[in-house]
Write a protein that holds these residues in place. Sequence first.
Motif, PDB file in Angstrom:
ATOM      1  N   SER A  45       0.793  -1.348  -0.011  1.00  0.00           N
ATOM      2  CA  SER A  45       0.193  -0.037   0.174  1.00  0.00           C
ATOM      3  C   SER A  45       0.842   1.216  -0.059  1.00  0.00           C
ATOM      4  O   SER A  45       1.903   1.416   0.838  1.00  0.00           O
ATOM      5  CB  SER A  45      -0.758  -0.227   1.189  1.00  0.00           C
ATOM      6  OG  SER A  45      -1.432   1.040   1.426  1.00  0.00           O
ATOM      7  N   MET A  46       0.419   2.197  -0.706  1.00  0.00           N
ATOM      8  CA  MET A  46       1.143   3.394  -0.713  1.00  0.00           C
ATOM      9  C   MET A  46       0.458   4.618   0.079  1.00  0.00           C
ATOM     10  O   MET A  46      -0.847   4.594  -0.435  1.00  0.00           O
ATOM     11  CB  MET A  46       1.466   4.124  -2.140  1.00  0.00           C
ATOM     12  CG  MET A  46       2.117   3.256  -3.172  1.00  0.00           C
ATOM     13  SD  MET A  46       4.006   3.078  -2.594  1.00  0.00           S
ATOM     14  CE  MET A  46       4.293   1.430  -2.299  1.00  0.00           C
ATOM     15  N   ASP A  47       0.770   4.890   1.117  1.00  0.00           N
ATOM     16  CA  ASP A  47       0.049   5.848   2.058  1.00  0.00           C
ATOM     17  C   ASP A  47       0.472   7.277   1.956  1.00  0.00           C
ATOM     18  O   ASP A  47       1.823   7.552   2.053  1.00  0.00           O
ATOM     19  CB  ASP A  47       0.003   5.057   3.367  1.00  0.00           C
ATOM     20  CG  ASP A  47      -0.958   3.885   3.337  1.00  0.00           C
ATOM     21  OD1 ASP A  47      -2.144   4.174   2.958  1.00  0.00           O
ATOM     22  OD2 ASP A  47      -0.324   2.808   3.309  1.00  0.00           O
ATOM     23  N   THR A 154     -12.243  16.453   2.895  1.00  0.00           N
ATOM     24  CA  THR A 154     -11.419  16.993   1.804  1.00  0.00           C
ATOM     25  C   THR A 154     -10.581  15.852   1.332  1.00  0.00           C
ATOM     26  O   THR A 154     -10.369  14.728   1.833  1.00  0.00           O
ATOM     27  CB  THR A 154     -10.417  17.952   2.720  1.00  0.00           C
ATOM     28  OG1 THR A 154      -9.828  17.434   3.765  1.00  0.00           O
ATOM     29  CG2 THR A 154     -11.206  19.336   2.830  1.00  0.00           C
ATOM     30  N   ALA A 155      -9.786  15.990   0.015  1.00  0.00           N
ATOM     31  CA  ALA A 155      -9.194  14.959  -0.489  1.00  0.00           C
ATOM     32  C   ALA A 155     -10.264  13.918  -0.680  1.00  0.00           C
ATOM     33  O   ALA A 155      -9.984  12.683  -0.460  1.00  0.00           O
ATOM     34  CB  ALA A 155      -7.833  14.528  -0.024  1.00  0.00           C
ATOM     35  N   ALA A 156     -11.520  14.221  -1.153  1.00  0.00           N
ATOM     36  CA  ALA A 156     -12.635  13.396  -1.101  1.00  0.00           C
ATOM     37  C   ALA A 156     -12.627  12.178  -2.075  1.00  0.00           C
ATOM     38  O   ALA A 156     -13.236  11.329  -1.838  1.00  0.00           O
ATOM     39  CB  ALA A 156     -13.664  14.126  -1.269  1.00  0.00           C
ATOM     40  N   SER A 157     -11.691  12.395  -3.159  1.00  0.00           N
ATOM     41  CA  SER A 157     -11.574  11.516  -4.254  1.00  0.00           C
ATOM     42  C   SER A 157     -10.603  10.351  -3.781  1.00  0.00           C
ATOM     43  O   SER A 157     -10.415   9.368  -4.696  1.00  0.00           O
ATOM     44  CB  SER A 157     -11.761  11.902  -5.495  1.00  0.00           C
ATOM     45  OG  SER A 157     -10.390  12.585  -5.676  1.00  0.00           O
ATOM     46  N   GLY A 158      -9.885  10.648  -2.729  1.00  0.00           N
ATOM     47  CA  GLY A 158      -8.590   9.616  -2.292  1.00  0.00           C
ATOM     48  C   GLY A 158      -9.280   8.366  -1.755  1.00  0.00           C
ATOM     49  O   GLY A 158     -10.625   8.487  -1.550  1.00  0.00           O
ATOM     50  N   ALA A 159      -8.483   7.639  -1.309  1.00  0.00           N
ATOM     51  CA  ALA A 159      -8.716   6.286  -0.804  1.00  0.00           C
ATOM     52  C   ALA A 159      -9.634   6.406   0.456  1.00  0.00           C
ATOM     53  O   ALA A 159     -10.805   5.836   0.583  1.00  0.00           O
ATOM     54  CB  ALA A 159      -7.422   5.535  -0.417  1.00  0.00           C
ATOM     55  N   VAL A 160      -9.221   7.152   1.244  1.00  0.00           N
ATOM     56  CA  VAL A 160      -9.960   7.441   2.719  1.00  0.00           C
ATOM     57  C   VAL A 160     -11.131   8.233   2.458  1.00  0.00           C
ATOM     58  O   VAL A 160     -12.154   8.031   2.923  1.00  0.00           O
ATOM     59  CB  VAL A 160      -8.914   8.165   3.793  1.00  0.00           C
ATOM     60  CG1 VAL A 160      -9.761   8.502   5.031  1.00  0.00           C
ATOM     61  CG2 VAL A 160      -7.806   7.115   4.119  1.00  0.00           C
ATOM     62  N   ARG A 304     -12.211   2.866  -5.495  1.00  0.00           N
ATOM     63  CA  ARG A 304     -11.459   2.504  -6.869  1.00  0.00           C
ATOM     64  C   ARG A 304      -9.855   2.275  -6.707  1.00  0.00           C
ATOM     65  O   ARG A 304      -9.519   3.107  -5.725  1.00  0.00           O
ATOM     66  CB  ARG A 304     -11.711   3.373  -8.162  1.00  0.00           C
ATOM     67  CG  ARG A 304     -11.445   4.739  -7.842  1.00  0.00           C
ATOM     68  CD  ARG A 304     -11.559   5.638  -9.127  1.00  0.00           C
ATOM     69  NE  ARG A 304     -11.673   6.835  -9.152  1.00  0.00           N
ATOM     70  CZ  ARG A 304     -11.895   7.872  -9.831  1.00  0.00           C
ATOM     71  NH1 ARG A 304     -12.389   7.340 -10.885  1.00  0.00           N
ATOM     72  NH2 ARG A 304     -11.530   9.309  -9.801  1.00  0.00           N
ATOM     73  N   VAL A 305      -9.225   1.520  -7.347  1.00  0.00           N
ATOM     74  CA  VAL A 305      -7.883   1.017  -7.035  1.00  0.00           C
ATOM     75  C   VAL A 305      -6.984   1.529  -7.905  1.00  0.00           C
ATOM     76  O   VAL A 305      -7.190   1.276  -9.263  1.00  0.00           O
ATOM     77  CB  VAL A 305      -7.866  -0.378  -6.663  1.00  0.00           C
ATOM     78  CG1 VAL A 305      -6.590  -0.849  -6.806  1.00  0.00           C
ATOM     79  CG2 VAL A 305      -8.501  -0.734  -5.225  1.00  0.00           C
ATOM     80  N   ASN A 306      -6.075   2.276  -7.680  1.00  0.00           N
ATOM     81  CA  ASN A 306      -4.788   2.527  -8.876  1.00  0.00           C
ATOM     82  C   ASN A 306      -3.763   1.567  -8.752  1.00  0.00           C
ATOM     83  O   ASN A 306      -2.981   1.624  -7.536  1.00  0.00           O
ATOM     84  CB  ASN A 306      -4.172   3.990  -8.793  1.00  0.00           C
ATOM     85  CG  ASN A 306      -5.151   5.044  -9.221  1.00  0.00           C
ATOM     86  OD1 ASN A 306      -4.890   6.036  -9.199  1.00  0.00           O
ATOM     87  ND2 ASN A 306      -6.472   4.810  -9.711  1.00  0.00           N
ATOM     88  N   LEU A 307      -3.811   0.552  -9.440  1.00  0.00           N
ATOM     89  CA  LEU A 307      -2.874  -0.673  -9.333  1.00  0.00           C
ATOM     90  C   LEU A 307      -1.765  -0.513 -10.105  1.00  0.00           C
ATOM     91  O   LEU A 307      -1.917  -0.396 -11.420  1.00  0.00           O
ATOM     92  CB  LEU A 307      -3.469  -1.990  -9.525  1.00  0.00           C
ATOM     93  CG  LEU A 307      -2.979  -3.232  -8.909  1.00  0.00           C
ATOM     94  CD1 LEU A 307      -2.736  -3.409  -7.549  1.00  0.00           C
ATOM     95  CD2 LEU A 307      -3.626  -4.493  -9.448  1.00  0.00           C
ATOM     96  N   HIS A 308      -0.437  -0.167  -9.423  1.00  0.00           N
ATOM     97  CA  HIS A 308       0.769  -0.421 -10.142  1.00  0.00           C
ATOM     98  C   HIS A 308       1.292  -1.569 -10.240  1.00  0.00           C
ATOM     99  O   HIS A 308       1.330  -2.163  -9.127  1.00  0.00           O
ATOM    100  CB  HIS A 308       1.557   0.795  -9.647  1.00  0.00           C
ATOM    101  CG  HIS A 308       1.084   2.189  -9.681  1.00  0.00           C
ATOM    102  ND1 HIS A 308       1.669   3.107 -10.489  1.00  0.00           N
ATOM    103  CD2 HIS A 308       0.101   2.671  -9.083  1.00  0.00           C
ATOM    104  CE1 HIS A 308       0.983   4.200 -10.453  1.00  0.00           C
ATOM    105  NE2 HIS A 308       0.051   4.045  -9.426  1.00  0.00           N
ATOM    106  N   VAL A 330      -3.969   3.899  -4.060  1.00  0.00           N
ATOM    107  CA  VAL A 330      -2.543   3.362  -4.650  1.00  0.00           C
ATOM    108  C   VAL A 330      -2.139   2.135  -4.003  1.00  0.00           C
ATOM    109  O   VAL A 330      -1.717   1.986  -2.822  1.00  0.00           O
ATOM    110  CB  VAL A 330      -1.761   4.717  -4.655  1.00  0.00           C
ATOM    111  CG1 VAL A 330      -0.591   4.238  -5.681  1.00  0.00           C
ATOM    112  CG2 VAL A 330      -2.489   5.852  -5.434  1.00  0.00           C
ATOM    113  N   LEU A 331      -1.899   1.166  -4.809  1.00  0.00           N
ATOM    114  CA  LEU A 331      -1.354   0.047  -4.520  1.00  0.00           C
ATOM    115  C   LEU A 331      -0.119  -0.484  -5.552  1.00  0.00           C
ATOM    116  O   LEU A 331      -0.406  -0.211  -6.616  1.00  0.00           O
ATOM    117  CB  LEU A 331      -2.088  -1.188  -4.429  1.00  0.00           C
ATOM    118  CG  LEU A 331      -3.523  -1.018  -3.333  1.00  0.00           C
ATOM    119  CD1 LEU A 331      -4.315  -1.833  -3.738  1.00  0.00           C
ATOM    120  CD2 LEU A 331      -3.006  -1.052  -2.020  1.00  0.00           C
TER     121      LEU A 331
END
Length: 339
Positions: A45-47, A154-160, A304-308, A330-331
């Motif tokens: 996990s990228m945090d 805030t940062a509402a479209s991110g993971a959390v 939704r997941v951004n899988l690298h 982001v993973l």
Amino acid sequence: MTQSRYWQFQQRPDAKITDDTFGFENRKLDELQEGQLLVRNLVISMDATNRLWLGEREELYMEPVKLGDSMKGFGLCQVVASKSRLYQEGQLISGLTEWADYSVLDALLVQPFSYPDNLGMAEAFGVLSIAGPTAYHGMLNIGQPKPGETVVVTAASGAVGMLAGQIAKLSGCRVVGTAGSAEKCRYLTDELGFDAAINYRDEDFSSQLAKACPVGIDVQFENVGGAILDHCLSLMNNGGRVVICGLISMYNSDQNVPGPYMFHNSIMKRLKIEGFVILDHAAQFPLMQRYLLEWMDAGLLKFRVNLHEGLECAPEALRSLYNSQNDGKVLIKLTDPES
Ligand code: NDP
């Protein structure tokens, strides 16, 4: 002896992570000691918080990463060899691991990990490990949203953020999100059911925010800090709750940042302002995960997941959190589990 590629922390960043921050190296792992596990890292996990582990701040909730050590991250791993009675070869576990193909971990510091068949491994890990419990605990236990109240994330479209906002919708609230592009705002309203979403890069952000919250804000779920937090504090209602989940706009600096300037409103509006570290609440994860899965099964919670693909991508994937390139959790995926 197991050979493993890994990302070494090589140069402390002054501000943003650069190409010199990490170096891609090879190493031989030490022989396993009693109580240790050799694991293959499957998903890492990228945090946002990873950047804080590279700084020199004394006030941190865990040991920072030392220069010369492997970079760390929360991961989903498979046990390759075990010198602990707690875990057997082949089992999936999650916990703090390294940006590496293989790692040696203390069996007492990891947890077993399982996921339902209808969720992919990476997606399940992305929701259940950190982001989901953070959104759940921050919104429900601290924010305590009531039906009809106005909640801003805030940062509402991110993971959390995306999960926190949807959980507030499930609580019957009017939910307003902020994000860094028109496309992210569209996603929040059109696909996740937010009542309004505002691009914080717009010049008239503060007036748009006030318009979107015509009767003020009852719960502020803060992921960003800085000017955005001040705009929200100025709109808080009496008895409002301010959940300090994250302050990502400040993580690229080791210096103390002035503000918030509207702190005055903590008294005038009788606010409850509470920060938290989700790792303190690990004992409640199973309960939170059950709710998250139930809502996902019922189609009430989207993610939704951004899988690298590949360990090589790790630094770039982490940077995407800071340059607004990500649009979801982001993973990095290293490999599939071996059966
Ligand atoms: P996200 O998936 O939300 O990605 C980070 C987002 O933050 C980016 O997509 C970007 O979105 C936004 N962002 C980055 N820099 C800035 C900036 N300078 N100003 C405004 N927005 C910015 O990451 P996470 O879900 O992992 O983390 C979100 C927050 O939750 C972080 O603050 C993190 O520290 C916190 N957190 C806290 C935990 C806890 O225990 N308290 C646990 C886990 C996370 P945009 O396009 O909108 O700019």
